[in-house]
Design a protein around this motif. Structure first.
Motif, PDB file in Angstrom:
ATOM      1  N   VAL A 137       0.861  -1.187   0.000  1.00 46.13           N
ATOM      2  CA  VAL A 137       0.000   0.000   0.000  1.00 46.13           C
ATOM      3  C   VAL A 137       0.893   1.231   0.000  1.00 46.13           C
ATOM      4  O   VAL A 137       1.783   1.329   0.854  1.00 46.13           O
ATOM      5  CB  VAL A 137      -0.923   0.006   1.245  1.00 46.13           C
ATOM      6  CG1 VAL A 137      -1.747   1.281   1.288  1.00 46.13           C
ATOM      7  CG2 VAL A 137      -1.814  -1.230   1.243  1.00 46.13           C
ATOM      8  N   PRO A 138       0.690   2.198  -0.922  1.00 51.28           N
ATOM      9  CA  PRO A 138      -0.264   2.179  -2.039  1.00 51.28           C
ATOM     10  C   PRO A 138       0.156   1.178  -3.103  1.00 51.28           C
ATOM     11  O   PRO A 138       1.339   0.878  -3.267  1.00 51.28           O
ATOM     12  CB  PRO A 138      -0.185   3.625  -2.552  1.00 51.28           C
ATOM     13  CG  PRO A 138       1.165   4.096  -2.150  1.00 51.28           C
ATOM     14  CD  PRO A 138       1.481   3.436  -0.858  1.00 51.28           C
ATOM     15  N   ALA A 139      -0.854   0.671  -3.814  1.00 47.56           N
ATOM     16  CA  ALA A 139      -0.608  -0.395  -4.799  1.00 47.56           C
ATOM     17  C   ALA A 139       0.271   0.108  -5.942  1.00 47.56           C
ATOM     18  O   ALA A 139       0.128   1.246  -6.404  1.00 47.56           O
ATOM     19  CB  ALA A 139      -1.947  -0.890  -5.338  1.00 47.56           C
ATOM     20  N   ILE A 140       1.168  -0.762  -6.364  1.00 48.28           N
ATOM     21  CA  ILE A 140       2.036  -0.459  -7.506  1.00 48.28           C
ATOM     22  C   ILE A 140       1.996  -1.661  -8.450  1.00 48.28           C
ATOM     23  O   ILE A 140       2.227  -2.795  -8.024  1.00 48.28           O
ATOM     24  CB  ILE A 140       3.486  -0.191  -7.045  1.00 48.28           C
ATOM     25  CG1 ILE A 140       3.530   1.080  -6.183  1.00 48.28           C
ATOM     26  CG2 ILE A 140       4.415  -0.056  -8.251  1.00 48.28           C
ATOM     27  CD1 ILE A 140       4.890   1.371  -5.600  1.00 48.28           C
ATOM     28  N   THR A 141       1.654  -1.389  -9.701  1.00 46.59           N
ATOM     29  CA  THR A 141       1.561  -2.456 -10.694  1.00 46.59           C
ATOM     30  C   THR A 141       2.713  -2.323 -11.695  1.00 46.59           C
ATOM     31  O   THR A 141       2.926  -1.240 -12.262  1.00 46.59           O
ATOM     32  CB  THR A 141       0.215  -2.392 -11.438  1.00 46.59           C
ATOM     33  OG1 THR A 141      -0.848  -2.494 -10.477  1.00 46.59           O
ATOM     34  CG2 THR A 141       0.095  -3.527 -12.443  1.00 46.59           C
ATOM     35  N   VAL A 142       3.416  -3.404 -11.867  1.00 47.04           N
ATOM     36  CA  VAL A 142       4.569  -3.422 -12.776  1.00 47.04           C
ATOM     37  C   VAL A 142       4.088  -3.881 -14.152  1.00 47.04           C
ATOM     38  O   VAL A 142       3.430  -4.936 -14.259  1.00 47.04           O
ATOM     39  CB  VAL A 142       5.664  -4.367 -12.246  1.00 47.04           C
ATOM     40  CG1 VAL A 142       6.847  -4.416 -13.205  1.00 47.04           C
ATOM     41  CG2 VAL A 142       6.106  -3.930 -10.851  1.00 47.04           C
ATOM     42  N   PRO A 143       4.358  -3.126 -15.232  1.00 41.63           N
ATOM     43  CA  PRO A 143       3.942  -3.547 -16.583  1.00 41.63           C
ATOM     44  C   PRO A 143       4.544  -4.906 -16.952  1.00 41.63           C
ATOM     45  O   PRO A 143       5.657  -5.236 -16.537  1.00 41.63           O
ATOM     46  CB  PRO A 143       4.495  -2.428 -17.480  1.00 41.63           C
ATOM     47  CG  PRO A 143       4.674  -1.255 -16.567  1.00 41.63           C
ATOM     48  CD  PRO A 143       5.029  -1.815 -15.232  1.00 41.63           C
ATOM     49  N   ALA A 144       3.789  -5.659 -17.717  1.00 37.13           N
ATOM     50  CA  ALA A 144       4.225  -7.015 -18.087  1.00 37.13           C
ATOM     51  C   ALA A 144       5.502  -6.993 -18.933  1.00 37.13           C
ATOM     52  O   ALA A 144       6.272  -7.960 -18.920  1.00 37.13           O
ATOM     53  CB  ALA A 144       3.107  -7.730 -18.839  1.00 37.13           C
ATOM     54  N   ASP A 145       5.712  -5.882 -19.678  1.00 40.18           N
ATOM     55  CA  ASP A 145       6.898  -5.845 -20.549  1.00 40.18           C
ATOM     56  C   ASP A 145       8.075  -5.116 -19.902  1.00 40.18           C
ATOM     57  O   ASP A 145       8.999  -4.697 -20.610  1.00 40.18           O
ATOM     58  CB  ASP A 145       6.547  -5.178 -21.889  1.00 40.18           C
ATOM     59  CG  ASP A 145       6.007  -3.762 -21.706  1.00 40.18           C
ATOM     60  OD1 ASP A 145       5.618  -3.433 -20.560  1.00 40.18           O
ATOM     61  OD2 ASP A 145       5.980  -3.011 -22.692  1.00 40.18           O
ATOM     62  N   ALA A 146       8.029  -4.994 -18.577  1.00 38.65           N
ATOM     63  CA  ALA A 146       9.150  -4.343 -17.886  1.00 38.65           C
ATOM     64  C   ALA A 146      10.356  -5.263 -17.882  1.00 38.65           C
ATOM     65  O   ALA A 146      10.236  -6.472 -17.617  1.00 38.65           O
ATOM     66  CB  ALA A 146       8.754  -3.997 -16.457  1.00 38.65           C
ATOM     67  N   THR A 147      11.504  -4.717 -18.200  1.00 30.21           N
ATOM     68  CA  THR A 147      12.726  -5.528 -18.225  1.00 30.21           C
ATOM     69  C   THR A 147      13.562  -5.340 -16.964  1.00 30.21           C
ATOM     70  O   THR A 147      14.399  -6.182 -16.637  1.00 30.21           O
ATOM     71  CB  THR A 147      13.578  -5.173 -19.447  1.00 30.21           C
ATOM     72  OG1 THR A 147      13.867  -3.763 -19.420  1.00 30.21           O
ATOM     73  CG2 THR A 147      12.828  -5.500 -20.741  1.00 30.21           C
ATOM     74  N   GLU A 153      15.988   5.913  -3.245  1.00 31.44           N
ATOM     75  CA  GLU A 153      15.989   6.066  -1.777  1.00 31.44           C
ATOM     76  C   GLU A 153      14.726   6.747  -1.287  1.00 31.44           C
ATOM     77  O   GLU A 153      14.290   6.542  -0.157  1.00 31.44           O
ATOM     78  CB  GLU A 153      17.210   6.889  -1.349  1.00 31.44           C
ATOM     79  CG  GLU A 153      18.536   6.165  -1.477  1.00 31.44           C
ATOM     80  CD  GLU A 153      19.673   6.976  -0.913  1.00 31.44           C
ATOM     81  OE1 GLU A 153      19.490   8.194  -0.718  1.00 31.44           O
ATOM     82  OE2 GLU A 153      20.743   6.389  -0.666  1.00 31.44           O
ATOM     83  N   SER A 154      14.122   7.571  -2.138  1.00 30.07           N
ATOM     84  CA  SER A 154      12.898   8.287  -1.742  1.00 30.07           C
ATOM     85  C   SER A 154      11.638   7.516  -2.126  1.00 30.07           C
ATOM     86  O   SER A 154      10.533   8.049  -1.997  1.00 30.07           O
ATOM     87  CB  SER A 154      12.879   9.671  -2.389  1.00 30.07           C
ATOM     88  OG  SER A 154      12.953   9.548  -3.808  1.00 30.07           O
ATOM     89  N   GLY A 155      11.794   6.269  -2.589  1.00 32.69           N
ATOM     90  CA  GLY A 155      10.635   5.420  -2.827  1.00 32.69           C
ATOM     91  C   GLY A 155      10.025   5.504  -4.207  1.00 32.69           C
ATOM     92  O   GLY A 155       8.976   4.888  -4.449  1.00 32.69           O
ATOM     93  N   VAL A 156      10.623   6.225  -5.130  1.00 33.73           N
ATOM     94  CA  VAL A 156      10.095   6.295  -6.498  1.00 33.73           C
ATOM     95  C   VAL A 156      10.421   4.988  -7.218  1.00 33.73           C
ATOM     96  O   VAL A 156      11.584   4.589  -7.304  1.00 33.73           O
ATOM     97  CB  VAL A 156      10.690   7.495  -7.259  1.00 33.73           C
ATOM     98  CG1 VAL A 156      10.195   7.491  -8.711  1.00 33.73           C
ATOM     99  CG2 VAL A 156      10.330   8.800  -6.568  1.00 33.73           C
ATOM    100  N   VAL A 157       9.372   4.330  -7.728  1.00 32.53           N
ATOM    101  CA  VAL A 157       9.544   3.053  -8.434  1.00 32.53           C
ATOM    102  C   VAL A 157       9.467   3.329  -9.928  1.00 32.53           C
ATOM    103  O   VAL A 157       8.503   3.936 -10.417  1.00 32.53           O
ATOM    104  CB  VAL A 157       8.457   2.039  -8.025  1.00 32.53           C
ATOM    105  CG1 VAL A 157       8.696   0.702  -8.724  1.00 32.53           C
ATOM    106  CG2 VAL A 157       8.436   1.881  -6.515  1.00 32.53           C
ATOM    107  N   ALA A 158      10.479   2.906 -10.667  1.00 33.62           N
ATOM    108  CA  ALA A 158      10.523   3.118 -12.109  1.00 33.62           C
ATOM    109  C   ALA A 158      10.820   1.795 -12.796  1.00 33.62           C
ATOM    110  O   ALA A 158      11.550   0.949 -12.263  1.00 33.62           O
ATOM    111  CB  ALA A 158      11.577   4.162 -12.466  1.00 33.62           C
ATOM    112  N   ALA A 159      10.229   1.624 -13.975  1.00 33.27           N
ATOM    113  CA  ALA A 159      10.440   0.393 -14.740  1.00 33.27           C
ATOM    114  C   ALA A 159      10.960   0.751 -16.126  1.00 33.27           C
ATOM    115  O   ALA A 159      10.509   1.732 -16.727  1.00 33.27           O
ATOM    116  CB  ALA A 159       9.136  -0.393 -14.849  1.00 33.27           C
ATOM    117  N   THR A 160      11.892  -0.037 -16.583  1.00 32.63           N
ATOM    118  CA  THR A 160      12.375   0.111 -17.964  1.00 32.63           C
ATOM    119  C   THR A 160      11.596  -0.870 -18.829  1.00 32.63           C
ATOM    120  O   THR A 160      11.612  -2.080 -18.581  1.00 32.63           O
ATOM    121  CB  THR A 160      13.886  -0.181 -18.041  1.00 32.63           C
ATOM    122  OG1 THR A 160      14.573   0.715 -17.175  1.00 32.63           O
ATOM    123  CG2 THR A 160      14.385   0.007 -19.458  1.00 32.63           C
TER     124      THR A 160
END
Length: 262
Positions: A137-147, A153-160
């Motif tokens: 929580v809060p929910a975070i969904t990772v795209p299926a095509d994330a590599t 450190e500040s909690g920002v989630v990023a996907a390539t």
């Protein structure tokens, strides 16, 4: 009946409880995010045969009185929230919290739970979940095509994403903190629950206030110190032994008394 029998019984019960806490601490020495337990005892009521300061004659007062204790009892257990050792794992979804915060999860009953165990995974729907499968929580969904996934450190989630060389932000992890974390209810499964004693959570982004920062690719281990637990275990064993000696001495005194009146 000799009161020492009942007093020593309370001491034996107290050491039994203390040994149980030590056993639990040692059993969880390799549990991620585990916080050790500490037992809190208090002395029982006193029989006051003479109040301190009571007059013993016209000119003098008793300096200390006569107060006879009745043993000890377990007052409570306390979670010790010192930081455990940080181990680098190199796994992109492993998170260690460098500070006092807790990750928030949605429990099976819909309530919010709190954990220090950062072994995150991705479920079949692409959601970030704990090792028990509880959604973050809060929910975070990772795209299926994330590599690949990066967490700052500040909690920002990023996907390539596949075919893109630039990471895309997909969510923000938050942490919660409590004014009295020892008042949290330990649920097992590396989970804690808010109580009236813990106070309401303060939620914010990692790196703000005293929440602490996140460290990707690392885990916080248990804060159990094996040597400290072993020393506590030896002290507990000896205290238990001494209490049983008192029990035996009281029994022998009663035996002598019974034999003397034959």
């Amino acid at each position: 009946m000799n009161p020492a029998l009942w007093i020593s019984k309370t001491g034996i019960q107290a050491q039994d409880a203390r040994l149980g806490a030590i056993a639990n601490n040692l059993a969880n020495v390799n549990t991620v995010g585990f916080k050790r337990d500490r037992m809190v005892f208090e002395d029982l009521f006193y029989q006051i045969e003479r109040q301190p300061g009571a007059r013993v004659d016209a000119n003098n007062a008793s300096p200390s009185g006569v107060q006879l204790g009745n043993g000890t009892r377990l007052l409570g257990t306390q979670k010790v929230f010192t930081t455990g050792s940080i181990t680098t794992t190199g796994q992109s979804l492993d998170l260690a919290i460098i500070g006092q915060g807790f990750l928030q999860v949605q429990m099976a009953n819909g309530d919010t739970g709190y954990t220090r165990a950062g072994q995150l995974q991705i479920n079949a729907d692409g959601q970030l979940v704990t090792a028990q499968g509880l959604p973050i929580v809060p929910a975070i969904t990772v795209p299926a095509d994330a590599t690949s996934i990066s967490i700052s450190e500040s909690g920002v989630v990023a996907a390539t994403l596949s075919g893109s060389g630039t990471p895309t932000e997909i969510g923000q992890l938050t942490l919660a903190n409590f004014i009295n974390p020892t008042g949290l209810l330990a649920l097992g499964g590396n989970l804690f629950q808010e109580t009236a004693a813990s106070g309401a959570p303060t939620v914010g982004n990692p790196g703000t206030d005293a929440l602490g920062k996140l460290k990707q690719g690392a885990l916080e281990g248990s804060n159990v110190q094996v040597v400290e637990e072993m020393v506590d275990m030896i002290a507990t064993q000896r205290t238990y032994e001494m209490s049983t000696k008192v029990l035996s001495a009281a029994d022998n005194m009663m035996q002598y008394l019974a034999q003397s009146v034959r």
